[in-house]
Scaffold this motif. Structure first.
Motif, PDB file in Angstrom:
ATOM      1  N   ASN A   4     -83.701 -19.121   4.941  1.00  0.00           N
ATOM      2  CA  ASN A   4     -82.196 -19.846   4.979  1.00  0.00           C
ATOM      3  C   ASN A   4     -81.078 -18.876   4.682  1.00  0.00           C
ATOM      4  O   ASN A   4     -80.120 -18.345   5.275  1.00  0.00           O
ATOM      5  N   ARG A   5     -81.450 -18.659   3.376  1.00  0.00           N
ATOM      6  CA  ARG A   5     -80.675 -18.174   2.600  1.00  0.00           C
ATOM      7  C   ARG A   5     -80.425 -16.998   2.644  1.00  0.00           C
ATOM      8  O   ARG A   5     -79.135 -16.397   2.682  1.00  0.00           O
ATOM      9  N   SER A   6     -81.145 -15.799   2.999  1.00  0.00           N
ATOM     10  CA  SER A   6     -80.975 -14.185   3.541  1.00  0.00           C
ATOM     11  C   SER A   6     -80.273 -14.552   4.937  1.00  0.00           C
ATOM     12  O   SER A   6     -79.364 -13.452   5.449  1.00  0.00           O
ATOM     13  N   SER A   7     -80.928 -15.359   5.938  1.00  0.00           N
ATOM     14  CA  SER A   7     -80.553 -15.265   7.395  1.00  0.00           C
ATOM     15  C   SER A   7     -78.596 -15.691   7.151  1.00  0.00           C
ATOM     16  O   SER A   7     -77.982 -15.676   7.693  1.00  0.00           O
ATOM     17  N   ARG A   8     -78.924 -16.390   6.316  1.00  0.00           N
ATOM     18  CA  ARG A   8     -76.726 -17.019   6.010  1.00  0.00           C
ATOM     19  C   ARG A   8     -76.014 -15.770   4.983  1.00  0.00           C
ATOM     20  O   ARG A   8     -74.799 -15.913   5.770  1.00  0.00           O
ATOM     21  N   HIS A   9     -76.505 -15.100   4.440  1.00  0.00           N
ATOM     22  CA  HIS A   9     -75.888 -14.176   3.743  1.00  0.00           C
ATOM     23  C   HIS A   9     -75.544 -13.018   4.660  1.00  0.00           C
ATOM     24  O   HIS A   9     -74.376 -11.869   5.214  1.00  0.00           O
ATOM     25  N   GLU A  10     -76.591 -12.687   5.639  1.00  0.00           N
ATOM     26  CA  GLU A  10     -76.748 -11.294   6.273  1.00  0.00           C
ATOM     27  C   GLU A  10     -75.374 -12.185   7.627  1.00  0.00           C
ATOM     28  O   GLU A  10     -74.760 -11.057   7.975  1.00  0.00           O
ATOM     29  N   ASN A  11     -75.113 -12.918   8.014  1.00  0.00           N
ATOM     30  CA  ASN A  11     -74.351 -13.628   9.054  1.00  0.00           C
ATOM     31  C   ASN A  11     -72.966 -13.810   8.591  1.00  0.00           C
ATOM     32  O   ASN A  11     -71.526 -13.438   8.447  1.00  0.00           O
ATOM     33  N   LYS A  12     -72.754 -13.368   7.065  1.00  0.00           N
ATOM     34  CA  LYS A  12     -71.794 -13.400   6.659  1.00  0.00           C
ATOM     35  C   LYS A  12     -71.096 -12.362   6.729  1.00  0.00           C
ATOM     36  O   LYS A  12     -69.756 -12.065   6.768  1.00  0.00           O
ATOM     37  N   LYS A  15     -69.650 -10.639   9.962  1.00  0.00           N
ATOM     38  CA  LYS A  15     -68.096 -12.043   9.952  1.00  0.00           C
ATOM     39  C   LYS A  15     -67.272 -11.088   9.826  1.00  0.00           C
ATOM     40  O   LYS A  15     -66.622 -10.090   9.804  1.00  0.00           O
ATOM     41  N   VAL A  16     -67.959 -10.258   8.382  1.00  0.00           N
ATOM     42  CA  VAL A  16     -66.729  -9.948   7.161  1.00  0.00           C
ATOM     43  C   VAL A  16     -66.643  -8.404   7.996  1.00  0.00           C
ATOM     44  O   VAL A  16     -65.919  -7.933   7.960  1.00  0.00           O
ATOM     45  N   ASN A  17     -68.351  -7.768   8.452  1.00  0.00           N
ATOM     46  CA  ASN A  17     -67.853  -6.344   9.203  1.00  0.00           C
ATOM     47  C   ASN A  17     -67.314  -6.512  10.188  1.00  0.00           C
ATOM     48  O   ASN A  17     -66.422  -5.597  10.137  1.00  0.00           O
ATOM     49  N   ARG A  18     -67.176  -7.590  10.629  1.00  0.00           N
ATOM     50  CA  ARG A  18     -65.997  -7.418  12.218  1.00  0.00           C
ATOM     51  C   ARG A  18     -65.244  -7.542  12.055  1.00  0.00           C
ATOM     52  O   ARG A  18     -63.546  -6.817  12.962  1.00  0.00           O
ATOM     53  N   LEU A  19     -64.910  -8.206  11.344  1.00  0.00           N
ATOM     54  CA  LEU A  19     -63.173  -8.270  10.420  1.00  0.00           C
ATOM     55  C   LEU A  19     -62.595  -7.484   9.946  1.00  0.00           C
ATOM     56  O   LEU A  19     -61.198  -6.997  10.454  1.00  0.00           O
ATOM     57  N   TYR A  20     -63.102  -6.316   8.975  1.00  0.00           N
ATOM     58  CA  TYR A  20     -63.322  -5.256   9.093  1.00  0.00           C
ATOM     59  C   TYR A  20     -62.626  -4.799  10.143  1.00  0.00           C
ATOM     60  O   TYR A  20     -61.773  -3.661   9.663  1.00  0.00           O
ATOM     61  N   ASN A  21     -63.617  -4.274  10.890  1.00  0.00           N
ATOM     62  CA  ASN A  21     -63.396  -3.346  12.087  1.00  0.00           C
ATOM     63  C   ASN A  21     -61.669  -3.937  13.429  1.00  0.00           C
ATOM     64  O   ASN A  21     -61.539  -3.374  13.721  1.00  0.00           O
ATOM     65  N   LEU A  22     -62.432  -4.889  12.778  1.00  0.00           N
ATOM     66  CA  LEU A  22     -61.060  -5.292  13.971  1.00  0.00           C
ATOM     67  C   LEU A  22     -59.738  -5.549  13.002  1.00  0.00           C
ATOM     68  O   LEU A  22     -58.779  -4.585  13.688  1.00  0.00           O
ATOM     69  N   LEU A  23     -59.963  -5.173  11.966  1.00  0.00           N
ATOM     70  CA  LEU A  23     -58.439  -5.051  11.500  1.00  0.00           C
ATOM     71  C   LEU A  23     -58.074  -2.817  11.712  1.00  0.00           C
ATOM     72  O   LEU A  23     -56.873  -3.445  11.664  1.00  0.00           O
ATOM     73  N   ILE A  24     -58.972  -3.133  11.088  1.00  0.00           N
ATOM     74  CA  ILE A  24     -59.376  -1.295  11.309  1.00  0.00           C
ATOM     75  C   ILE A  24     -58.489  -0.590  13.198  1.00  0.00           C
ATOM     76  O   ILE A  24     -57.333   0.010  12.635  1.00  0.00           O
TER      77      ILE A  24
END
Length: 222
Positions: A4-12, A15-24
């Motif tokens: 569960n922890r690993s899954s939450r970390h990957e989801n996080k 989300k960060v990568n998508r945010l970066y890509n959006l900003l770029i």
């Protein structure tokens, strides 16, 4: 639990990568937009300047006209200066001519002042003139021939004396009569200007030894 922890970390991370890509992507779009705006703005500015120049060709024409007008003004000033100089020169010549004419008139008046003029001295004579300034016309003869032959030396010398008194040149003279006036050394002529027979002069002339004929009395006939 660990899964569960690993899954939450990957989801996080996703989300960060998508945010970066959006900003770029947003930054890239902004760069493209700003760059395009600057390029279009410079192009519009150049087009506006070209259009302004095209729509206002009179600007250059006005400069050309001003330059041409200045050249014309300078040329006009030079022409005016030349005209003024010519006017001054002409004025000086006219003044000199007037002075010469005045001097001639004064000499003529001085000569006339010596002359004796009598109005209507006898019937048929409007004016009689005797002038001490009259001089002999010169001669190539020892004595007058007294033949009154037309074209002879004596005839021609007598006409010169008649012209001296009447003011009519022998070449422009109509001779109505030329003959004896009471002696070998005296003659009288009636003459008029050619083409003007209404004006007649009766001129008495006298012979002066060694000097020739000279006017003695001039009558202007009526």
């Amino acid at each position: 639990m660990n899964n569960n922890r690993s899954s939450r970390h990957e989801n996080k991370e996703k989300k960060v990568n998508r945010l970066y890509n959006l900003l770029i992507a947003v930054v890239a779009v902004l760069i493209v937009f700003v760059g395009g705006t600057m390029i279009l703005g410079n192009k519009d500015k150049s087009d506006n300047q070209a259009e302004t120049t095209q729509n206002n060709p009179q600007t250059n024409d006005q400069k050309t006209d001003k330059t041409a007008k200045k050249d014309d003004d300078d040329s006009s000033k030079d022409d005016q200066a030349t005209d003024d100089q010519a006017t001054d020169d002409q004025s000086s010549e006219d003044d000199q001519s007037s002075e010469d004419d005045q001097a001639t008139d004064e000499e003529s008046n001085e000569s006339d002042s010596q002359a004796e003029v009598e109005k209507n001295p006898e019937p048929g004579v409007a004016e009689r003139k005797v002038d001490p300034s009259w001089d002999s016309v010169g001669t190539s003869q020892d004595a007058p021939a007294a033949t009154y032959k037309k074209g002879s030396t004596d005839w021609n010398e007598m006409l010169k004396a008649v012209g001296e008194g009447s003011g009519i040149s022998p070449s422009n003279m109509t001779v109505w009569r030329l003959g004896n006036n009471g002696g070998v050394g005296k003659a009288v002529a009636t003459v008029s200007p050619k083409g003007n027979s209404s004006t007649k002069y009766r001129v008495q002339i006298e012979w002066v030894d060694g000097e020739g004929w000279k006017p003695a009395v001039v009558d202007k006939l009526q």
